[in-house]
Write a protein that holds these residues in place. Structure first.
Motif, PDB file in Angstrom:
ATOM      1  N   GLY A 657       0.818  -1.199   0.000  1.00  0.00           N
ATOM      2  CA  GLY A 657       0.000   0.000   0.000  1.00  0.00           C
ATOM      3  C   GLY A 657       0.852   1.249   0.000  1.00  0.00           C
ATOM      4  N   LEU A 658       0.201   2.375  -0.180  1.00  0.00           N
ATOM      5  CA  LEU A 658       0.833   3.686  -0.224  1.00  0.00           C
ATOM      6  C   LEU A 658      -0.054   4.671   0.510  1.00  0.00           C
ATOM      7  CD1 LEU A 658       2.815   5.879  -1.395  1.00  0.00           C
ATOM      8  CD2 LEU A 658       1.320   5.931  -3.415  1.00  0.00           C
ATOM      9  N   ALA A 659       0.529   5.446   1.429  1.00  0.00           N
ATOM     10  CA  ALA A 659      -0.214   6.475   2.153  1.00  0.00           C
ATOM     11  C   ALA A 659       0.463   7.823   1.928  1.00  0.00           C
ATOM     12  CB  ALA A 659      -0.267   6.158   3.645  1.00  0.00           C
ATOM     13  N   LEU A 660      -0.314   8.798   1.470  1.00  0.00           N
ATOM     14  CA  LEU A 660       0.151  10.174   1.286  1.00  0.00           C
ATOM     15  C   LEU A 660      -0.693  11.041   2.215  1.00  0.00           C
ATOM     16  CD1 LEU A 660       0.254  10.161  -2.627  1.00  0.00           C
ATOM     17  CD2 LEU A 660       2.146   9.677  -1.048  1.00  0.00           C
ATOM     18  N   MET A 661      -0.066  11.652   3.218  1.00  0.00           N
ATOM     19  CA  MET A 661      -0.813  12.338   4.258  1.00  0.00           C
ATOM     20  C   MET A 661      -0.177  13.693   4.570  1.00  0.00           C
ATOM     21  SD  MET A 661      -1.569   9.184   6.921  1.00  0.00           S
ATOM     22  CE  MET A 661       0.159   9.042   7.415  1.00  0.00           C
ATOM     23  N   ARG A 662      -0.966  14.547   5.201  1.00  0.00           N
ATOM     24  CA  ARG A 662      -0.480  15.826   5.693  1.00  0.00           C
ATOM     25  C   ARG A 662      -1.148  16.105   7.032  1.00  0.00           C
ATOM     26  NH1 ARG A 662      -1.580  21.440   5.437  1.00  0.00           N
ATOM     27  NH2 ARG A 662       0.321  22.710   5.311  1.00  0.00           N
ATOM     28  N   ALA A 663      -0.338  16.433   8.030  1.00  0.00           N
ATOM     29  CA  ALA A 663      -0.838  16.734   9.367  1.00  0.00           C
ATOM     30  C   ALA A 663      -0.619  18.203   9.683  1.00  0.00           C
ATOM     31  CB  ALA A 663      -0.131  15.870  10.406  1.00  0.00           C
ATOM     32  N   GLU A 664      -1.529  18.749  10.492  1.00  0.00           N
ATOM     33  CA  GLU A 664      -1.401  20.158  10.847  1.00  0.00           C
ATOM     34  C   GLU A 664      -2.016  20.388  12.226  1.00  0.00           C
ATOM     35  OE1 GLU A 664      -2.615  24.605   9.139  1.00  0.00           O
ATOM     36  OE2 GLU A 664      -3.252  22.785   8.091  1.00  0.00           O
ATOM     37  N   VAL A 665      -1.287  21.119  13.072  1.00  0.00           N
ATOM     38  CA  VAL A 665      -1.824  21.569  14.351  1.00  0.00           C
ATOM     39  C   VAL A 665      -2.688  22.788  14.082  1.00  0.00           C
ATOM     40  CG1 VAL A 665      -1.272  22.498  16.624  1.00  0.00           C
ATOM     41  CG2 VAL A 665       0.148  20.681  15.644  1.00  0.00           C
ATOM     42  N   LEU A 666      -3.972  22.720  14.434  1.00  0.00           N
ATOM     43  CA  LEU A 666      -4.919  23.798  14.163  1.00  0.00           C
ATOM     44  C   LEU A 666      -5.083  24.748  15.345  1.00  0.00           C
ATOM     45  CD1 LEU A 666      -7.705  21.736  12.353  1.00  0.00           C
ATOM     46  CD2 LEU A 666      -5.821  23.003  11.316  1.00  0.00           C
ATOM     47  N   GLU A 667      -4.999  24.197  16.560  1.00  0.00           N
ATOM     48  CA  GLU A 667      -5.122  25.016  17.764  1.00  0.00           C
ATOM     49  C   GLU A 667      -4.143  24.485  18.800  1.00  0.00           C
ATOM     50  OE1 GLU A 667      -9.146  24.908  19.138  1.00  0.00           O
ATOM     51  OE2 GLU A 667      -9.988  25.706  17.272  1.00  0.00           O
ATOM     52  N   SER A 668      -3.608  25.397  19.634  1.00  0.00           N
ATOM     53  CA  SER A 668      -2.673  24.993  20.675  1.00  0.00           C
ATOM     54  C   SER A 668      -2.555  26.102  21.696  1.00  0.00           C
ATOM     55  CB  SER A 668      -1.293  24.698  20.077  1.00  0.00           C
ATOM     56  OG  SER A 668      -0.342  24.424  21.098  1.00  0.00           O
ATOM     57  N   ASN A 669      -2.198  25.723  22.943  1.00  0.00           N
ATOM     58  CA  ASN A 669      -1.932  26.744  23.949  1.00  0.00           C
ATOM     59  C   ASN A 669      -0.565  27.409  23.717  1.00  0.00           C
ATOM     60  OD1 ASN A 669      -0.311  24.593  24.739  1.00  0.00           O
ATOM     61  ND2 ASN A 669      -0.570  25.001  26.919  1.00  0.00           N
ATOM     62  N   VAL A 670       0.203  26.893  22.758  1.00  0.00           N
ATOM     63  CA  VAL A 670       1.452  27.521  22.324  1.00  0.00           C
ATOM     64  C   VAL A 670       1.229  28.003  20.902  1.00  0.00           C
ATOM     65  CG1 VAL A 670       3.923  27.203  21.941  1.00  0.00           C
ATOM     66  CG2 VAL A 670       2.772  25.943  23.783  1.00  0.00           C
ATOM     67  N   ALA A 671       1.143  29.298  20.722  1.00  0.00           N
ATOM     68  CA  ALA A 671       0.762  29.854  19.424  1.00  0.00           C
ATOM     69  C   ALA A 671       1.697  29.417  18.311  1.00  0.00           C
ATOM     70  CB  ALA A 671       0.712  31.381  19.510  1.00  0.00           C
ATOM     71  N   ALA A 672       2.977  29.246  18.622  1.00  0.00           N
ATOM     72  CA  ALA A 672       3.946  28.893  17.587  1.00  0.00           C
ATOM     73  C   ALA A 672       3.747  27.475  17.065  1.00  0.00           C
ATOM     74  CB  ALA A 672       5.372  29.054  18.120  1.00  0.00           C
ATOM     75  N   ASN A 673       3.001  26.649  17.787  1.00  0.00           N
ATOM     76  CA  ASN A 673       2.738  25.280  17.313  1.00  0.00           C
ATOM     77  C   ASN A 673       1.771  25.253  16.132  1.00  0.00           C
ATOM     78  OD1 ASN A 673       4.350  24.219  19.294  1.00  0.00           O
ATOM     79  ND2 ASN A 673       2.668  23.498  20.592  1.00  0.00           N
ATOM     80  N   ILE A 674       0.922  26.254  16.042  1.00  0.00           N
ATOM     81  CA  ILE A 674      -0.143  26.243  15.041  1.00  0.00           C
ATOM     82  C   ILE A 674       0.456  26.274  13.637  1.00  0.00           C
ATOM     83  CG2 ILE A 674      -2.148  27.492  14.172  1.00  0.00           C
ATOM     84  CD1 ILE A 674      -2.620  28.496  17.035  1.00  0.00           C
ATOM     85  N   GLY A 675      -0.040  25.381  12.787  1.00  0.00           N
ATOM     86  CA  GLY A 675       0.447  25.267  11.422  1.00  0.00           C
ATOM     87  C   GLY A 675       1.530  24.234  11.244  1.00  0.00           C
ATOM     88  N   LYS A 676       2.055  23.702  12.333  1.00  0.00           N
ATOM     89  CA  LYS A 676       3.126  22.716  12.227  1.00  0.00           C
ATOM     90  C   LYS A 676       2.553  21.304  12.118  1.00  0.00           C
ATOM     91  CE  LYS A 676       6.910  25.318  14.218  1.00  0.00           C
ATOM     92  NZ  LYS A 676       6.278  26.608  14.000  1.00  0.00           N
ATOM     93  N   THR A 677       3.413  20.375  11.728  1.00  0.00           N
ATOM     94  CA  THR A 677       3.007  18.985  11.595  1.00  0.00           C
ATOM     95  C   THR A 677       2.952  18.322  12.959  1.00  0.00           C
ATOM     96  OG1 THR A 677       3.452  16.937  10.367  1.00  0.00           O
ATOM     97  CG2 THR A 677       5.353  18.076  11.303  1.00  0.00           C
ATOM     98  N   LEU A 678       2.621  17.017  13.011  1.00  0.00           N
ATOM     99  CA  LEU A 678       2.583  16.263  14.244  1.00  0.00           C
ATOM    100  C   LEU A 678       3.887  15.497  14.450  1.00  0.00           C
ATOM    101  CD1 LEU A 678      -1.043  14.791  14.109  1.00  0.00           C
ATOM    102  CD2 LEU A 678      -0.214  16.622  15.610  1.00  0.00           C
ATOM    103  N   SER A 679       4.180  15.182  15.700  1.00  0.00           N
ATOM    104  CA  SER A 679       5.407  14.460  16.036  1.00  0.00           C
ATOM    105  C   SER A 679       5.388  13.038  15.485  1.00  0.00           C
ATOM    106  CB  SER A 679       5.575  14.415  17.557  1.00  0.00           C
ATOM    107  OG  SER A 679       5.636  15.708  18.095  1.00  0.00           O
ATOM    108  N   ASN A 680       6.571  12.566  15.111  1.00  0.00           N
ATOM    109  CA  ASN A 680       6.747  11.193  14.632  1.00  0.00           C
ATOM    110  C   ASN A 680       5.734  10.839  13.550  1.00  0.00           C
ATOM    111  OD1 ASN A 680       9.015  10.078  16.227  1.00  0.00           O
ATOM    112  ND2 ASN A 680       7.689  10.531  17.963  1.00  0.00           N
ATOM    113  N   PHE A 681       5.487  11.797  12.646  1.00  0.00           N
ATOM    114  CA  PHE A 681       4.498  11.639  11.589  1.00  0.00           C
ATOM    115  C   PHE A 681       5.204  11.693  10.243  1.00  0.00           C
ATOM    116  CE2 PHE A 681       1.624  13.451   8.439  1.00  0.00           C
ATOM    117  CZ  PHE A 681       0.492  12.671   8.581  1.00  0.00           C
ATOM    118  N   ALA A 682       5.011  10.661   9.425  1.00  0.00           N
ATOM    119  CA  ALA A 682       5.609  10.608   8.095  1.00  0.00           C
ATOM    120  C   ALA A 682       4.567  10.983   7.053  1.00  0.00           C
ATOM    121  CB  ALA A 682       6.163   9.214   7.809  1.00  0.00           C
TER     122      ALA A 682
END
Length: 790
Positions: A657-682
């Protein structure tokens, strides 16, 4: 037993049989009193009629196939399962309106993987994670970006605790992608893993003995035997012994001992009773791998890291479970099943980590780059009871056929976590740390050579110490599901599950002061959708599903909020009582094509998973505090996944199989986290395994695994990053190739050769949030296995 698919052709033909009696024409002529002259033409015709003629019968090909004890298998297609081992999935896999990857026993054997962690991690859309303080208890999965270490099931019942799981008693592994709380209860935000075990059968006697030898002192012996006692009783036993050094990383090693016994009894034609026992003993000297060095943009895994595991180190996992299953057919359209499991496990580890450092000038060896060692430890005792009852009812209402499932489940899970008292001595250098410089243990000298006696340098003395967390969750669940045939082409499905849980957990600190956390809550989750069978071998489906997880739902991390432990609100220091469950919503549009007469299944799915009310660890001026931030996070994963399993041709079989994905932090108590990907995520991952049957006796194949770059950090949160926003803990992408070949010696015996990581690639599976250590994949290795069928 019949030998595996080696075709034999039998030619059926030869002269036709002749009849010595007079022809019916001659008998009729004589009865009419015809003369000899008049009978002569009839005699000639009769002679022609009686003359032998060549046979035109076509050759008949008889194909011998192995006995397949897996009742869910697709006949004649070793990599493909036809049905799920969870009977709550009422349709075959090709018609089930969800993304389910099924890995069969032949596929697993060809892959060369034996531990469940390696089997599951190879599949697209799944990565591995590390725990707080290098938690090395066992398997830690991330499915579609969502933590799933507690979402492992055995035959449809949750398997709690952080244990090491092996495949010797496994018939198939089922990976459900997407939220599935209506089936599984709390958690399962990204999906769930269900291991279907080998069960006794009254169909036939069966015995298979396997033994293997290989590089790195590899040895593995298994026995799988089914014995029919009579037409109403059978017993099946599976035994395991395995040992190997971690490839190219001795003295780190792994040892496995296991036994699984299943008994089947049929007191009446309507009643079926199955009793199972499973026992596992795993003994490892764990290797925590490498670590990151350098600065961005050149931060990378260190090379030529010596094996620094200490001889007293261990990772032990003991598991004992007893399961009873009762199935009663009340009527042709109504049946009831009950599963009851009682189990316990004892897990513990003391492991050595390493981080890159530059020694202090006060060190007699001078200033040089090396790595310093650290200690990671803990123990965990698990006791659990689970009972699940399902009522299956088929009923026609208003001309529509409904397939109802009504469920009642009770679980009582208790996990006691504790620490070891580890005394080390023999420091050989001065290293920097959070509190300044201090004596430490360096693994190389100023010239870069490993220090003498590296594997005993810390002079460890280990004793079991106090408990620090007593975690208890009791849950009562009610569920209802329905699949209804709306027309010849349309099917609708839906389900609801209600969970009422009582959380009661006590933490104990070093001074033996205790703090108790208690609360109760309810969870309501469901799924709904429709399937359009737009042609006999293909369908299109749409589904919507939800999932929920509780504050403190992970049993192994205490009050470490960022890793799923109990999250305490810094504002009121109450936390759990005022928290809301984390909730996940998923939409998926997919299609399944069951081609080549059911021998090849192709799938594709577009999906979006959004997780709301995520518990986050709250930062303070010195880093991350022990308290949390309640329900302040939100993240989303979007992607597309393709799957293929079955026979591409009569000789070529595939799974991948093949997985093509995109992760994004939408809300956080740390403003700089918003827009970033998730940890240990390929973002991209793929797996393909091909097997080619070159002749009736010889087959060979290849497996390839790819995973794109990912970044270390805490679950459900953004990875670590610098002030400029660059991810600070990169784990490189990798591609690994495995080879295998098998040869059928005779009808009872075959040989299989596996070569893992054939290019001897250095690659890393997961990283700790500071980059202090990276779990390393196995170096090149080879095993030769002999299988003998009795």
């Amino acid at each position: 037993m019949l030998p595996p698919a080696s075709a034999r052709t039998t030619q059926c033909g030869g002269p036709a049989a002749t009849d010595a009696s007079p022809s019916p024409l001659l008998r009729t002529g004589a009865a009419l009193g015809l003369s000899a002259a008049m009978l002569a033409p009839l005699q000639a015709l009769a002679a022609e009629e009686a003359a032998p003629r060549p046979s035109n019968l076509a050759p008949v090909t008889v194909e011998a196939a192995p006995i397949e004890p897996n009742p869910n298998a697709e006949p004649g297609v070793p990599y493909k399962a036809r049905t799920s081992g969870d009977e709550r999935h009422r349709r075959p896999i090709a018609e089930t309106p969800s993304n389910i990857t099924v890995l069969t026993k032949p596929q697993i054997e060809d892959s060369g993987y034996t531990d469940l962690r390696d089997i599951v991690d190879a599949q697209p859309g799944i990565t591995l994670g590390t725990g707080e303080n290098g938690n090395a208890f066992g398997d830690r999965y991330i499915i579609r970006g969502q933590e799933a270490r507690s979402d492992v099931f055995v035959d449809g019942l949750r398997d709690p605790g952080m244990t090491i799981r092996e495949s010797f008693a496994t018939e198939q592994v089922e990976i459900t992608k997407g939220p599935s709380s209506s089936f599984a209860g709390r958690g399962t935000s990204g999906g769930a893993i269900n291991s279907v075990t080998k069960q006794a059968t009254t169909d036939f006697d069966y015995a298979k003995f396997s033994t293997g030898l290989g590089t790195d002192r590899y040895t593995r012996t298994t026995l799988d035997a089914n014995k029919v006692l009579n037409d109403r009783a059978a017993i099946r036993a599976n035994l395991l012994y395995g040992y190997e050094n971690v490839p190219d990383r001795a003295p780190a090693d792994r040892e496995r001992k296991g036994i699984a016994v299943s008994g089947l009894f049929l007191p009446t034609d309507r009643l079926q009773v199955v009793l199972d026992y499973y026992g596992m003993r795993a003994r490892d000297n764990p290797d925590l791998g490498g670590y990151l060095v350098g600065t961005l943009p050149n931060r990378r895994p260190a090379t030529n890291v010596p094996v620094y595991a200490q001889q007293p180190d261990f990772l032990n996992s003991d598991v004992d479970t007893l399961t009873g299953r009762i199935r009663y057919q009340i009527s042709p359209d109504v049946r009831i099943t009950n599963l009851t499991r009682v189990g316990k496990s004892a897990n513990g580890y003391v492991a050595t980590g390493a981080r890159g450092v530059t020694t202090d000038p006060s060190n007699p060896g001078g200033v040089y780059d090396t790595a310093s060692l650290s200690t990671h430890q803990g123990w965990q005792d698990v006791d659990y009871v689970a009972n699940q009852t399902n009522l299956f009812v088929n009923k026609t209402i208003a001309g529509k056929k409904h397939e109802f499932i009504f469920g009642l489940e009770y679980t009582d899970h208790r996990v006691v976590n504790g620490t070891y008292d580890v005394n080390n001595s023999g420091e050989n250098c001065i290293v920097p740390g959070r509190g300044g410089t201090s004596p430490g243990w360096c693994i190389t000298d100023a010239s870069g050579a490993p220090v003498n006696g590296l594997n005993t340098i810390m002079n460890r003395q280990i004793t079991k110490d106090r408990w620090d967390l007593d975690w208890n969750v009791k849950t009562v669940s009610l569920s209802a599901m329905d699949t209804v045939k709306l027309s010849d082409t349309w099917t609708a499905f839906g389900g609801l599950r209600y969970d009422r849980f009582d959380f009661d957990t006590t933490a104990q600190d070093a001074s033996l002061q205790t703090t108790n956390f208690q609360y109760s809550d309810t969870l309501l989750n469901g799924h709904a959708g429709a399937t359009w069978q737009f042609r006999p071998d293909a369908n299109l489906y749409f589904s919507y599903a939800t999932a929920s997880d509780v504050n403190g739902g992970e049993s192994d991390v205490g009050t470490s909020c960022g890793y799923g432990g109990i999250c305490i609100d810094s504002a009121n220091n109450v936390g759990i009582a005022s928290s809301k469950p984390e909730t996940t919503r998923s939409i998926e549009l997919g299609t399944k094509w069951n081609l080549a007469g059911g021998k090849l299944l192709a799938t594709a799915a577009l999906f979006q998973i959004t997780k709301h009310d995520v518990m986050e660890q709250a930062p303070n001026s010195t880093g991350y505090s022990s308290v949390g931030a309640l329900n302040t996070g939100k993240n989303r994963v979007r992607g597309i996944e393709f799957g293929l399993v079955g026979k591409l041709t009569d000789r070529l079989t595939a799974q991948g199989g093949l997985a093509l994905m995109r992760a994004e932090v939408l809300e956080s108590n740390v403003a700089a986290n918003i827009g970033k990907t998730l940890s240990n995520f390929a973002d991209q991952s793929a797996y393909a395994q091909l097997r080619y049957q070159a002749t009736g006796k010889f087959a060979f194949g290849v497996g390839a695994k790819y995973e794109s770059e990912k970044f270390a950090g805490q679950p459900d949160s953004a990875p670590g990053y610098t002030a400029s926003g660059e991810y600070s803990q990169p784990i490189p992408s990798y591609t690994v190739f495995n080879l295998f070949a098998s040869y059928r010696v005779n009808r009872n015996m075959d040989l299989r050769l596996n070569v893992g990581n054939v290019t001897d690639r250095d690659y890393y599976l997961a990283g700790y949030r500071s980059g202090a250590f990276l779990y390393k994949g196995d170096a090149r290795n080879a095993q030769l296995t002999l299988n003998y069928d009795f």
